[in-house]
Structure formats: structure tokens, C-alpha cells
Write an enzyme that holds these catalytic residues in place. Sequence first.
Site, PDB file in Angstrom:
ATOM      1  N   GLN A  56       0.732  -1.241   0.036  1.00 50.37           N
ATOM      2  CA  GLN A  56      -0.034  -0.014   0.085  1.00 50.37           C
ATOM      3  C   GLN A  56       0.886   1.336  -0.235  1.00 50.37           C
ATOM      4  O   GLN A  56       1.713   1.293   0.570  1.00 50.37           O
ATOM      5  CB  GLN A  56      -0.972   0.217   1.340  1.00 50.37           C
ATOM      6  CG  GLN A  56      -1.951   1.083   1.163  1.00 50.37           C
ATOM      7  CD  GLN A  56      -2.867   1.506   2.206  1.00 50.37           C
ATOM      8  OE1 GLN A  56      -2.279   1.851   3.325  1.00 50.37           O
ATOM      9  NE2 GLN A  56      -4.117   1.121   2.271  1.00 50.37           N
ATOM     10  N   ARG A  93      -7.994  -2.752  13.896  1.00 51.33           N
ATOM     11  CA  ARG A  93      -7.674  -2.753  15.462  1.00 51.33           C
ATOM     12  C   ARG A  93      -7.786  -3.980  16.406  1.00 51.33           C
ATOM     13  O   ARG A  93      -7.358  -4.256  17.203  1.00 51.33           O
ATOM     14  CB  ARG A  93      -8.323  -1.451  15.990  1.00 51.33           C
ATOM     15  CG  ARG A  93      -7.594  -0.308  15.464  1.00 51.33           C
ATOM     16  CD  ARG A  93      -8.468   1.084  15.792  1.00 51.33           C
ATOM     17  NE  ARG A  93      -9.570   1.115  15.462  1.00 51.33           N
ATOM     18  CZ  ARG A  93     -10.546   2.052  15.721  1.00 51.33           C
ATOM     19  NH1 ARG A  93     -10.612   2.778  16.772  1.00 51.33           N
ATOM     20  NH2 ARG A  93     -11.931   1.962  15.095  1.00 51.33           N
ATOM     21  N   CYS A 138      -6.233   7.295   5.045  1.00 51.89           N
ATOM     22  CA  CYS A 138      -5.618   7.898   6.412  1.00 51.89           C
ATOM     23  C   CYS A 138      -6.153   9.088   6.731  1.00 51.89           C
ATOM     24  O   CYS A 138      -5.891  10.042   5.862  1.00 51.89           O
ATOM     25  CB  CYS A 138      -4.066   7.894   6.032  1.00 51.89           C
ATOM     26  SG  CYS A 138      -3.310   8.005   7.649  1.00 51.89           S
ATOM     27  N   GLY A 148     -14.158  -1.041   9.635  1.00 54.99           N
ATOM     28  CA  GLY A 148     -14.507  -0.287  10.689  1.00 54.99           C
ATOM     29  C   GLY A 148     -15.320  -1.111  11.458  1.00 54.99           C
ATOM     30  O   GLY A 148     -16.483  -1.428  11.293  1.00 54.99           O
TER      31      GLY A 148
END
EC number: 1.3.1.-
Length: 330
Positions: free
Chosen positions: A73, A230, A103, A206
Site C-alpha cells: 500500500q 484494530r 488515512c 470499521g
Amino acid sequence: MSVQIGNIDLGEFPLLLAPMEDVSDPPFRYVCKQNGADMMYTEFISSEGLIRDAAKSRKKLDIFDYERPIGIQIFGSDINSMREATEISTQAGPDLMDINYGCPVKNVACRGAGASLLQDIDKMVAMTKAVVEATHLPVTVKTRLGWDDNTKNVYEVAERLQDVGIKALTIHGRTRAQMYKGVADWSLIRDIKKNPRIKIPIFGNGDIDSPEKAANWRLEYGVDGMMIGRAAIGYPWIFREVKHFFETGTHLEGPTITERVDVCKTHLQKSVEWKGPKTGVFEMRRHYSNYFKGLENFKEFRTRLVSTENIDELFEILEQITDRYTHELA
């Protein structure tokens, strides 16, 4: 039906590991792959850094065969730099190229890269076209819903980027203004997936942090796969747990203490091998709390883990964690 990106077959409903700065390095990717991640990406790499041959950027191009399929990426604000960075990255031999238009952090977005391109769709389209033309690899994109609540323009973005040749799109269900706060909204992602013009795979990203949520959102939003970020930090088992729930509707037992310690040891070992002893030990410190989240009275062990520089001693402390908590939880 299998999800395809170019000639890469990702199976029926792939789970992707999100590219995360200072997290998604080869040691972390190794433990995620072992626990069921179907596709992974490098940390995002600055196009300017690659062109200037900056050591940190070049190091991020390291990929290993066991990680495949893997994407590199890149991000940047200059179209020519992105074209050149694509050529350099292609030589590193990934399976695909990915562009970061998502980002939200200041030193990226405020320099005209990452999510800030959501404010200039024409430039985003031109940049994407340049990247697609600079490589023989499939090109994918990761982005957000829009810059803020008043400019949720990802529906238009999806159509126009597909038109210039991208092979898949991952959408994080927040705007740039939201950063990582609030709740991810996947309703626009569903609208894009339902758009008859869209033929490429659409992945949602998300807030996927449990097998139930993954299963519910898979049904509710109709995406082709999910990207988990995360929730995988210190818990690479999330991938296998979600897959097990998809297949059986039941929960897989969480990792035992022995498993947590073993995976943490593997991560540490890989970290030291790839980065050298000093950096490998130092950069592993951010992961310990996550690996052992929820253990009672863990503070003393954590303090020792983050203050020790000796590798043998670290392995010894990890052994002591196994002994103590196996005994306590028995």
C-alpha cells in the site's frame, strides 16, 4: 462464489488484515496469517520516501512468500511520485498494489495525501489511473465515506475509480473528520455494493470486533468481504473465530494462556529476526498489553516485559506468565 481480485482467488468471503502504520509489519502479519487472515497489506508506504530511497520506506517493501496474497500500500500527493513509487513497489513482487485514500492523520491528510484526496476527486481519479497504468498488477483502493458529513462522496468515487481500472475497493465506514471516533456507518457501503454499475468486490472496514458483529453485518450490508484492523492487534485469533462462527454459528473457545504466550513468543522472535535485537525488542512493547488483555494482576509482568532488553529474559518472563496463569485458571 469466490471473490476474485484480478487472478487472485480469495475464497467465498475473505477476511483481510488492514494496513496499520507501525503495526502491520511482517512479524505481525505472520501471526495473523497463521490464524486465518486471507489477504494482508504492508503498512502504508510514502511514495516520496520510496523515490528518495529512504531506508524506512524501502524496509516496508519486505514481503515473504508465506504471506501471499499480499498487497503493497502506497500513499502520496503527487501523481508522478505515485507512478514512480508504483514501479518501484511492483519490483518487490507483491500480488497487488493498493492506494491509500483513507488515512486521516494530519501529517498525511494535511499534506494532500490519504483521505485529503476525497476533497479532490478529479485528482484522485487521475492519480489512480497513473498507478493502474504503471503496473501489471491488480490495483485496489482503500478509502473513507468522504471528508466530512457534508461531503460523503464515496458513491461517486467507487464508480469513477472502477472506470479507470481498480479491481477492488475497501471502504472504512467513517469520514475523515470522524478519525476513529463514533460508530462506523456501513449503510453507504451497502448502497455502493447494490449499485448495478459496480462490478468489483466491495470490502467493508470499521468496528468489526466480534464474530457476531461480523456475521450480522455480512448479512445486513451484503459486502464481498471484511477488513479487520484494530481488533486484530494482540488478538490475531479474531480471524479464525469469525470464520468458525460463519461456518457453525457457535463460538470458538478463546486462546488458552499457552496459546497466547506461544503466539506472543513467535511474534517477538520474528520481530527480532526482521528488525534486529534492539529495535525488535523495543517495537514489540506496544503489543504485550493486547496479548494479555483481561488477565488479573498482570501489571507486574507488563512492567517487566516493557523494561527488559534481554531477549532470553523476555522469553523467561513469558514462560512465567504461562506457569502462573495456567495454575490460576486451572
